[in-house]
Design an enzyme around this catalytic site. Sequence first.
Site, PDB file in Angstrom:
ATOM      1  N   CYS A  29       0.645  -1.359  -0.068  1.00 11.35           N
ATOM      2  CA  CYS A  29      -0.081   0.209   0.016  1.00 11.35           C
ATOM      3  C   CYS A  29       0.878   1.161   0.169  1.00 11.35           C
ATOM      4  O   CYS A  29       0.445   2.288  -0.078  1.00 11.35           O
ATOM      5  CB  CYS A  29      -1.082   0.034   1.039  1.00 11.35           C
ATOM      6  SG  CYS A  29       0.106   0.114   2.867  1.00 11.35           S
TER       7      CYS A  29
ATOM      8  N   GLU B 194      -6.909  -6.109  -0.823  1.00 12.00           N
ATOM      9  CA  GLU B 194      -6.933  -5.354   0.412  1.00 12.00           C
ATOM     10  C   GLU B 194      -5.887  -4.090  -0.023  1.00 12.00           C
ATOM     11  O   GLU B 194      -4.817  -4.595  -0.277  1.00 12.00           O
ATOM     12  CB  GLU B 194      -6.757  -5.960   1.695  1.00 12.00           C
ATOM     13  CG  GLU B 194      -6.685  -5.164   2.892  1.00 12.00           C
ATOM     14  CD  GLU B 194      -5.426  -4.857   3.226  1.00 12.00           C
ATOM     15  OE1 GLU B 194      -5.381  -3.845   4.365  1.00 12.00           O
ATOM     16  OE2 GLU B 194      -4.418  -5.071   2.659  1.00 12.00           O
TER      17      GLU B 194
ATOM     18  N   ARG C 126      -9.549   1.454  12.160  1.00 12.03           N
ATOM     19  CA  ARG C 126      -8.709   0.940  11.210  1.00 12.03           C
ATOM     20  C   ARG C 126      -9.433   0.896   9.879  1.00 12.03           C
ATOM     21  O   ARG C 126     -10.163  -0.240   9.801  1.00 12.03           O
ATOM     22  CB  ARG C 126      -8.111  -0.385  11.535  1.00 12.03           C
ATOM     23  CG  ARG C 126      -6.992  -0.995  10.437  1.00 12.03           C
ATOM     24  CD  ARG C 126      -6.446  -2.218  10.959  1.00 12.03           C
ATOM     25  NE  ARG C 126      -5.220  -2.661  10.468  1.00 12.03           N
ATOM     26  CZ  ARG C 126      -4.000  -2.043  10.676  1.00 12.03           C
ATOM     27  NH1 ARG C 126      -3.794  -1.232  11.884  1.00 12.03           N
ATOM     28  NH2 ARG C 126      -2.890  -2.633   9.991  1.00 12.03           N
TER      29      ARG C 126
ATOM     30  N   ARG D  41      -9.654   0.508   5.789  1.00  9.10           N
ATOM     31  CA  ARG D  41      -9.073  -0.203   4.664  1.00  9.10           C
ATOM     32  C   ARG D  41     -10.203  -0.301   3.505  1.00  9.10           C
ATOM     33  O   ARG D  41     -11.290  -0.941   3.661  1.00  9.10           O
ATOM     34  CB  ARG D  41      -8.320  -1.560   5.084  1.00  9.10           C
ATOM     35  CG  ARG D  41      -7.239  -1.427   6.232  1.00  9.10           C
ATOM     36  CD  ARG D  41      -6.295  -0.747   5.419  1.00  9.10           C
ATOM     37  NE  ARG D  41      -4.945  -0.733   6.294  1.00  9.10           N
ATOM     38  CZ  ARG D  41      -4.542   0.211   7.235  1.00  9.10           C
ATOM     39  NH1 ARG D  41      -5.546   1.277   7.198  1.00  9.10           N
ATOM     40  NH2 ARG D  41      -3.578   0.281   7.907  1.00  9.10           N
TER      41      ARG D  41
END
Length: 353
Positions: A78, A125, A169, A171
């Site tokens: 990422c 992801e 969190r 994502r």
Amino acid sequence: MQNKPGFTFIDLFAGIGGLRVGFEDIGGTCVFTSEWNKFSQQTYRENYECDHDIAGDITEVAESDIPAHDVLLAGFPCQPFSIAGVSKKNSLGRAHGFLDETQGTLFFDVARIIRHHRPKAFLLENVKNLVSHDKGKTFEVILKVLQEDLGYQVHWRILDAKPWLPQHRERIFMVGFRDPSNFSFDDLNIPTERPTLSSILHPEDGSETAEAPFTEGAEARVAAKYTLTDGLWQYLQNYAAKHKAKGNGFGFGLVDGSNTARTLSARYYKDGSEILIAQKGKNPRRLTPRECARLMGFDRAGSNRPFVIPVSDTQAYKQFGNAVAAPVARAIAECMEPWLHNAVAIRPQKSVG
């Protein structure tokens, strides 16, 4: 009731197996793993049964050398898309996104493997900033490749782990199906009772067995090394005060058992500032790696099978900070399950975009 035949999956950019956990829990078998970091490989081997070698650099693996599989999992790197990653690359005069030859193009390795093997489904992801990177152009290219070039039905959503874990969190998760399905993120089983940090912190009252080097003594108290030194604690307070005076929000995150934590990041090993645990009568402390394992959902307090942490604290913090929250992956896997098992011969006829 007859058990459903299982399905196979591959785990790309596997880290320490956050995505794998969810798909093993619903009957999947991992047939190929790729992870370049040697310390993450070590942790992965200690925690999962692997009858195959862990491949390193996926760019050096031919798609024909990867076994056939039903599902492709990939938490592709990422850094090229994250806010911090983009800022760092800009400051160094380096390209980011798809122009980054070392990381940004790794999405295309995912695409070439999907193109060759045509799995039933995939789950990808990444950080939520992927959606807005380069004014949305990066994400537009990704969707075009998956939907138009590869012909998959794609669903995506930014999910916060807070319903499952005491951590904010966010994502992005992208689910794709080769054949029509009526999968919907709206069908996720999302817990209604929000957990707090008390569920993952060491109780320090003797109710759990001491685990060196994280806890010690009859009461299994957190080892002294996790308490911030006077110098570091003063530095963090001064740093926060300086930025508060400038009108921005940079600073440490001080919490107790009643709170939800900020996002655990890979830089946590540096000073622990994003999640500091308040302590009566002394400086705050960092989370222990065992608490990080719980905060990411790899094990729970009182678990009979705690996640094995075979690496140094520094490496453990990096690994958990980079990991996928395991319960979120499990919830998505359960939602995808009707279209994964080899027993499914008749697929839903409803087609959605």
